[in-house]
Design an enzyme around this catalytic site. Structure first.
Site, PDB file in Angstrom:
ATOM      1  N   TYR A  67      94.224 125.274  59.543  1.00 40.14           N
ATOM      2  CA  TYR A  67      95.557 124.793  60.091  1.00 40.14           C
ATOM      3  C   TYR A  67      95.882 126.288  60.720  1.00 40.14           C
ATOM      4  O   TYR A  67      97.090 126.245  61.810  1.00 40.14           O
ATOM      5  CB  TYR A  67      96.102 124.154  59.098  1.00 40.14           C
ATOM      6  N   HIS A 125      86.007 120.450  54.526  1.00 39.83           N
ATOM      7  CA  HIS A 125      86.788 120.014  55.681  1.00 39.83           C
ATOM      8  C   HIS A 125      85.941 118.569  56.413  1.00 39.83           C
ATOM      9  O   HIS A 125      85.947 118.004  56.644  1.00 39.83           O
ATOM     10  CB  HIS A 125      86.720 120.994  56.393  1.00 39.83           C
TER      11      HIS A 125
HETATM   12  P1  NAD Z   1     100.008 111.289  60.241  1.00 43.70           P
HETATM   13  O1  NAD Z   1      99.640 109.582  60.694  1.00 43.70           O
HETATM   14  O2  NAD Z   1     100.714 111.707  59.007  1.00 43.70           O
HETATM   15  O3  NAD Z   1     101.288 110.784  61.842  1.00 43.70           O
HETATM   16  C1  NAD Z   1     102.180 112.659  62.210  1.00 43.70           C
HETATM   17  C2  NAD Z   1     102.969 112.107  63.295  1.00 43.70           C
HETATM   18  O4  NAD Z   1     103.771 110.850  62.784  1.00 43.70           O
HETATM   19  C3  NAD Z   1     103.878 112.950  63.254  1.00 43.70           C
HETATM   20  O5  NAD Z   1     103.486 113.994  64.423  1.00 43.70           O
HETATM   21  C4  NAD Z   1     104.780 111.717  64.240  1.00 43.70           C
HETATM   22  O6  NAD Z   1     104.644 112.226  64.798  1.00 43.70           O
HETATM   23  C5  NAD Z   1     104.364 111.443  63.104  1.00 43.70           C
HETATM   24  N1  NAD Z   1     105.594 110.110  62.242  1.00 43.70           N
HETATM   25  C6  NAD Z   1     105.905 110.724  60.959  1.00 43.70           C
HETATM   26  N2  NAD Z   1     106.879 110.113  60.524  1.00 43.70           N
HETATM   27  C7  NAD Z   1     107.386 109.145  60.593  1.00 43.70           C
HETATM   28  C8  NAD Z   1     108.123 108.078  60.755  1.00 43.70           C
HETATM   29  N3  NAD Z   1     109.102 107.878  59.843  1.00 43.70           N
HETATM   30  N4  NAD Z   1     108.580 107.092  61.893  1.00 43.70           N
HETATM   31  C9  NAD Z   1     108.161 107.583  63.420  1.00 43.70           C
HETATM   32  N5  NAD Z   1     106.531 108.806  63.139  1.00 43.70           N
HETATM   33  C10 NAD Z   1     106.691 109.091  62.436  1.00 43.70           C
HETATM   34  O7  NAD Z   1      99.207 112.004  60.708  1.00 43.70           O
HETATM   35  P2  NAD Z   1      98.597 113.798  61.012  1.00 43.70           P
HETATM   36  O8  NAD Z   1      99.311 114.652  60.585  1.00 43.70           O
HETATM   37  O9  NAD Z   1      96.964 113.999  61.213  1.00 43.70           O
HETATM   38  O10 NAD Z   1      97.600 113.002  58.974  1.00 43.70           O
HETATM   39  C11 NAD Z   1      98.793 113.289  58.073  1.00 43.70           C
HETATM   40  C12 NAD Z   1      97.601 114.423  57.108  1.00 43.70           C
HETATM   41  O11 NAD Z   1      96.414 113.960  57.034  1.00 43.70           O
HETATM   42  C13 NAD Z   1      97.912 115.872  58.375  1.00 43.70           C
HETATM   43  O12 NAD Z   1      99.606 116.886  58.132  1.00 43.70           O
HETATM   44  C14 NAD Z   1      96.928 116.685  56.949  1.00 43.70           C
HETATM   45  O13 NAD Z   1      97.841 117.610  55.841  1.00 43.70           O
HETATM   46  C15 NAD Z   1      95.606 115.772  57.041  1.00 43.70           C
HETATM   47  N6  NAD Z   1      94.652 115.588  57.806  1.00 43.70           N
HETATM   48  C16 NAD Z   1      93.510 116.125  57.471  1.00 43.70           C
HETATM   49  C17 NAD Z   1      92.456 115.954  58.783  1.00 43.70           C
HETATM   50  C18 NAD Z   1      91.455 115.929  57.693  1.00 43.70           C
HETATM   51  O14 NAD Z   1      90.247 116.186  58.991  1.00 43.70           O
HETATM   52  N7  NAD Z   1      90.541 116.776  56.641  1.00 43.70           N
HETATM   53  C19 NAD Z   1      92.382 115.511  59.876  1.00 43.70           C
HETATM   54  C20 NAD Z   1      94.214 114.938  60.502  1.00 43.70           C
HETATM   55  C21 NAD Z   1      94.621 115.249  59.508  1.00 43.70           C
END
Ligand code: NAD
Length: 295
Positions: A67, A125
């Protein structure tokens, strides 16, 4: 202070004092079931946003070497003054460091950026199976755990075939498997395998990354209306009731607070079942990469 501002602060206080359940991991350590994830958080904004998350009550932060924002997480932790044992910090080994003796050096680099002596959870990861180094990586994580540099160790994006291989090679199961999971994509096969072995599921993309129109579906909209909650809160509540560990990402402080306010209501069985029924079952709800394909 304006009335709006006063309400805002009262909401934040309520969120901050929310009782976030602890999930016991096989390592003997607990993980807060709810946290803040920083995927795609701009490195230049990370310190400010993680500081805000800590202010409004988050204590579990999910980052990753790839990240590029571990330094910002580290600065926010250092500035917070929060005792180390009250924080739960996860980072992840990137795919290009799985081979040879690279994993210990990669963790050391992450620890320096985070300004920490240990992480609470270190994850492989992705399996990146075309490189065929994930068993090597897992073997190193077992040693790093024994050395106390990672209090718990786990994997991410591992399918059953990958989990079976690392278990066969080391006899050690991961504490967690962090996988894409939301109502439209529930990965039932790997979830069942993990549940049978006390491997906890961390759901990444818990809100479907906003790419899938989860919030418009009647099952979610209706539950939101009946509880006076937002669709996002209903989806997060669904995860919690299924035992998933979540760390939704937002760069908006009001949404940080909103997302935390999910400990004061319960979905009915019928509401939960209706949301669980949203997965079309053909994989079409997936929003991220497929674990067999990403390298
Ligand atoms: P997420 O499902 O948390 O979605 C994030 C999006 O949802 C934001 O950009 C925002 O637009 C929206 N959102 C957030 N809160 C909201 C609300 N209250 N109302 C309306 N919309 C809202 O997706 P993410 O960020 O991909 O997943 C969360 C975390 O998981 C990441 O930040 C990361 O730490 C982890 N992650 C890990 C991997 C992996 O390969 N291990 C991949 C992706 C994400």
């Amino acid at each position: 202070m304006s009335e709006h501002h006063a309400d805002h602060r009262a909401d934040e206080k309520a969120a901050g004092s929310a009782r976030i359940p602890a999930v016991a991991l096989r390592s003997g350590y607990d993980i807060p079931q709810f946290g803040y994830g920083v995927f795609k958080v701009d490195p230049g904004q990370t310190e400010r946003l993680v500081s805000e998350a800590l202010e409004v009550g988050y204590r579990h932060i999910d980052t990753a070497a790839v990240y590029g924002n571990e330094e910002g997480v580290g600065r926010a932790i250092a500035a917070s003054g929060i005792p180390r044992d009250e924080l739960f910090i996860t980072t992840k080994l990137w795919n290009d460091r799985q081979g040879g003796d690279q994993p210990p050096a990669a963790l050391q680099e992450s620890l320096e950026k985070l300004q920490l002596a240990h992480v609470d959870l270190y994850l492989v990861h992705w399996p990146a199976p075309a490189n065929d180094q994930y068993v090597n990586a897992w073997t190193h994580l077992v040693s790093l755990n024994e050395a106390g540099l990672a209090r718990s160790i786990g994997v991410s994006n591992h399918l059953v075939e990958h989990l079976e291989r690392i278990e066969a090679a080391t006899g050690v199961l991961p504490a967690v498997n962090q996988i894409e999971l939301h109502p439209a994509y529930q990965q039932r096969e790997v979830v069942e395998w993990c549940a049978a072995r006390d491997v906890h599921i961390e759901a990444w993309g818990p809100l479907g990354q906003g790419k899938y129109d989860l919030f418009g579906t009647p099952a979610i909209r209706d539950a939101a209306a009946s509880h006076g909650k937002t669709p996002a809160q209903v989806v997060l509540r669904w995860h919690l009731e299924r035992g998933n560990i979540v760390f939704p990402k937002t760069v908006n402080r009001d949404r940080m607070v909103e997302n935390l306010q999910v400990f004061d209501f319960r979905l009915s069985d019928a509401e939960r079942d209706a949301i669980t029924a949203l997965d079309p079952g053909d994989g079409s709800g997936r929003v991220g990469a497929h674990p067999s394909e990403l390298n």
